[in-house]
Design a protein around this motif. Structure first.
Motif, PDB file in Angstrom:
ATOM      1  N   MET A 131       0.849  -1.078   0.147  1.00 13.94           N
ATOM      2  CA  MET A 131      -0.013  -0.308  -0.376  1.00 13.94           C
ATOM      3  C   MET A 131       0.433   1.146   0.100  1.00 13.94           C
ATOM      4  SD  MET A 131      -1.803  -0.479   3.152  1.00 13.94           S
ATOM      5  CE  MET A 131      -2.253  -2.049   2.189  1.00 13.94           C
ATOM      6  N   GLN A 132       0.557   2.562  -0.584  1.00 10.35           N
ATOM      7  CA  GLN A 132       1.015   3.468  -0.694  1.00 10.35           C
ATOM      8  C   GLN A 132       0.754   4.163   0.601  1.00 10.35           C
ATOM      9  OE1 GLN A 132       2.593   4.771  -3.358  1.00 10.35           O
ATOM     10  NE2 GLN A 132       3.511   6.819  -1.810  1.00 10.35           N
ATOM     11  N   VAL A 133       1.908   5.068   1.332  1.00 13.63           N
ATOM     12  CA  VAL A 133       1.699   5.568   3.031  1.00 13.63           C
ATOM     13  C   VAL A 133       2.540   6.758   2.745  1.00 13.63           C
ATOM     14  CG1 VAL A 133       1.841   5.581   5.024  1.00 13.63           C
ATOM     15  CG2 VAL A 133       1.809   2.638   3.507  1.00 13.63           C
ATOM     16  N   TYR A 134       1.804   8.113   3.433  1.00 10.98           N
ATOM     17  CA  TYR A 134       1.939   9.332   3.037  1.00 10.98           C
ATOM     18  C   TYR A 134       2.493   9.327   4.399  1.00 10.98           C
ATOM     19  CZ  TYR A 134       0.907   9.477  -2.063  1.00 10.98           C
ATOM     20  OH  TYR A 134       0.953   9.098  -3.465  1.00 10.98           O
ATOM     21  N   PRO A 135       3.765   9.376   5.388  1.00  6.71           N
ATOM     22  CA  PRO A 135       3.753   9.040   6.430  1.00  6.71           C
ATOM     23  C   PRO A 135       3.800  11.011   6.810  1.00  6.71           C
ATOM     24  CG  PRO A 135       5.576   8.952   5.287  1.00  6.71           C
ATOM     25  CD  PRO A 135       4.911   8.940   4.302  1.00  6.71           C
ATOM     26  N   PRO A 136       3.950  11.249   7.946  1.00  8.65           N
ATOM     27  CA  PRO A 136       3.754  12.450   9.160  1.00  8.65           C
ATOM     28  C   PRO A 136       5.283  12.216   8.815  1.00  8.65           C
ATOM     29  CG  PRO A 136       3.079  11.158  10.578  1.00  8.65           C
ATOM     30  CD  PRO A 136       3.437  10.435   9.251  1.00  8.65           C
ATOM     31  N   PRO A 137       5.629  14.145   9.262  1.00  8.06           N
ATOM     32  CA  PRO A 137       7.229  13.862   8.783  1.00  8.06           C
ATOM     33  C   PRO A 137       7.810  13.708  10.034  1.00  8.06           C
ATOM     34  CG  PRO A 137       5.627  15.603   9.409  1.00  8.06           C
ATOM     35  CD  PRO A 137       4.973  15.179   8.990  1.00  8.06           C
ATOM     36  N   PHE A 138       7.402  12.984  11.640  1.00  2.00           N
ATOM     37  CA  PHE A 138       8.494  12.925  12.620  1.00  2.00           C
ATOM     38  C   PHE A 138       8.165  10.942  12.426  1.00  2.00           C
ATOM     39  CE2 PHE A 138       3.951  14.054  13.624  1.00  2.00           C
ATOM     40  CZ  PHE A 138       3.374  12.890  13.895  1.00  2.00           C
ATOM     41  N   ALA A 139       8.136   9.876  11.432  1.00  5.52           N
ATOM     42  CA  ALA A 139       7.488   9.100  11.031  1.00  5.52           C
ATOM     43  C   ALA A 139       9.037   8.115  10.912  1.00  5.52           C
ATOM     44  CB  ALA A 139       6.282   8.483  10.201  1.00  5.52           C
ATOM     45  N   ASN A 140       8.983   7.020  11.446  1.00  6.12           N
ATOM     46  CA  ASN A 140       9.564   6.201  11.860  1.00  6.12           C
ATOM     47  C   ASN A 140       9.937   6.066   9.699  1.00  6.12           C
ATOM     48  OD1 ASN A 140      12.533   3.981  10.794  1.00  6.12           O
ATOM     49  ND2 ASN A 140      12.135   3.854  12.883  1.00  6.12           N
ATOM     50  N   LEU A 141      11.052   5.482   8.812  1.00  5.49           N
ATOM     51  CA  LEU A 141      10.551   5.524   7.231  1.00  5.49           C
ATOM     52  C   LEU A 141      10.923   3.982   6.933  1.00  5.49           C
ATOM     53  CD1 LEU A 141      10.511   8.908   6.166  1.00  5.49           C
ATOM     54  CD2 LEU A 141       8.902   8.219   6.548  1.00  5.49           C
ATOM     55  N   THR A 142      11.693   3.701   8.167  1.00  7.02           N
ATOM     56  CA  THR A 142      12.803   2.029   7.684  1.00  7.02           C
ATOM     57  C   THR A 142      11.636   1.409   6.901  1.00  7.02           C
ATOM     58  OG1 THR A 142      12.212   1.582  10.057  1.00  7.02           O
ATOM     59  CG2 THR A 142      14.035   2.523   9.332  1.00  7.02           C
ATOM     60  N   ASP A 143       9.860   1.503   7.511  1.00  8.22           N
ATOM     61  CA  ASP A 143       9.277   0.148   6.831  1.00  8.22           C
ATOM     62  C   ASP A 143       8.781   0.881   5.609  1.00  8.22           C
ATOM     63  OD1 ASP A 143       9.710  -1.432   8.631  1.00  8.22           O
ATOM     64  OD2 ASP A 143       8.101  -1.150   9.647  1.00  8.22           O
ATOM     65  N   LEU A 144       8.993   2.005   5.242  1.00  6.77           N
ATOM     66  CA  LEU A 144       8.643   2.033   3.756  1.00  6.77           C
ATOM     67  C   LEU A 144       9.669   2.071   2.682  1.00  6.77           C
ATOM     68  CD1 LEU A 144       7.620   5.808   4.263  1.00  6.77           C
ATOM     69  CD2 LEU A 144       5.728   2.697   4.153  1.00  6.77           C
ATOM     70  N   ASP A 145       9.128   1.406   1.566  1.00  9.56           N
ATOM     71  CA  ASP A 145      10.501   1.783  -0.033  1.00  9.56           C
ATOM     72  C   ASP A 145      10.443   2.601  -0.188  1.00  9.56           C
ATOM     73  OD1 ASP A 145       8.494   1.524  -1.560  1.00  9.56           O
ATOM     74  OD2 ASP A 145       8.122  -0.114  -2.800  1.00  9.56           O
ATOM     75  N   GLU A 146      11.182   3.165  -1.360  1.00  7.10           N
ATOM     76  CA  GLU A 146      11.780   3.897  -1.927  1.00  7.10           C
ATOM     77  C   GLU A 146      10.616   4.530  -2.595  1.00  7.10           C
ATOM     78  OE1 GLU A 146      13.725   1.992  -6.073  1.00  7.10           O
ATOM     79  OE2 GLU A 146      14.562   2.584  -3.553  1.00  7.10           O
ATOM     80  N   ASP A 147       9.971   3.762  -2.757  1.00  6.32           N
ATOM     81  CA  ASP A 147       7.987   4.483  -3.046  1.00  6.32           C
ATOM     82  C   ASP A 147       7.349   4.791  -2.376  1.00  6.32           C
ATOM     83  OD1 ASP A 147       9.689   4.553  -6.253  1.00  6.32           O
ATOM     84  OD2 ASP A 147       9.027   2.874  -6.287  1.00  6.32           O
ATOM     85  N   GLY A 148       7.785   5.492  -0.964  1.00  7.25           N
ATOM     86  CA  GLY A 148       6.927   5.026  -0.055  1.00  7.25           C
ATOM     87  C   GLY A 148       5.670   4.090   0.176  1.00  7.25           C
ATOM     88  N   MET A 149       5.619   2.712  -0.988  1.00  4.78           N
ATOM     89  CA  MET A 149       5.381   1.125  -0.079  1.00  4.78           C
ATOM     90  C   MET A 149       5.828   0.864   1.084  1.00  4.78           C
ATOM     91  SD  MET A 149       3.393   2.410  -2.918  1.00  4.78           S
ATOM     92  CE  MET A 149       2.432  -0.014  -3.527  1.00  4.78           C
TER      93      MET A 149
END
Length: 75
Positions: free
Chosen positions: A1-19
């Motif tokens: 799924m596509q995720v548009y996270p908040p600025p303070f989120a930990n992004l390690t579980d998102l790939d380079e496309d935000g999936m």
């Protein structure tokens, strides 16, 4: 799924496309946990799944778009 996270989120579980890959039957609360959104900040976020406000208990399905927004204050 596509995720548009908040600025303070930990992004390690998102790939380079935000999936983010989730197990079948995952709920929105799983996304909050995987993004490591602090409990104290959760009430300040507005979260939409497919551009509709939903509860943390909402079951997600393949292809959902999850977006987070912070309310802005003006004056």
């Amino acid at each position: 799924m596509q995720v548009y996270p908040p600025p303070f989120a930990n992004l390690t579980d998102l790939d380079e496309d935000g999936m983010m890959v989730l197990s079948p039957g995952a709920r929105l609360s799983t996304v909050y946990r995987r993004l490591k959104i602090p409990l104290v900040l959760q009430p300040l976020l507005i979260c939409h799944v497919n551009y509709q406000r939903v509860k943390l208990s909402t079951q997600l399905k393949d292809g959902d778009v999850i977006s987070f927004m912070l309310p802005l204050a003006g004056g």
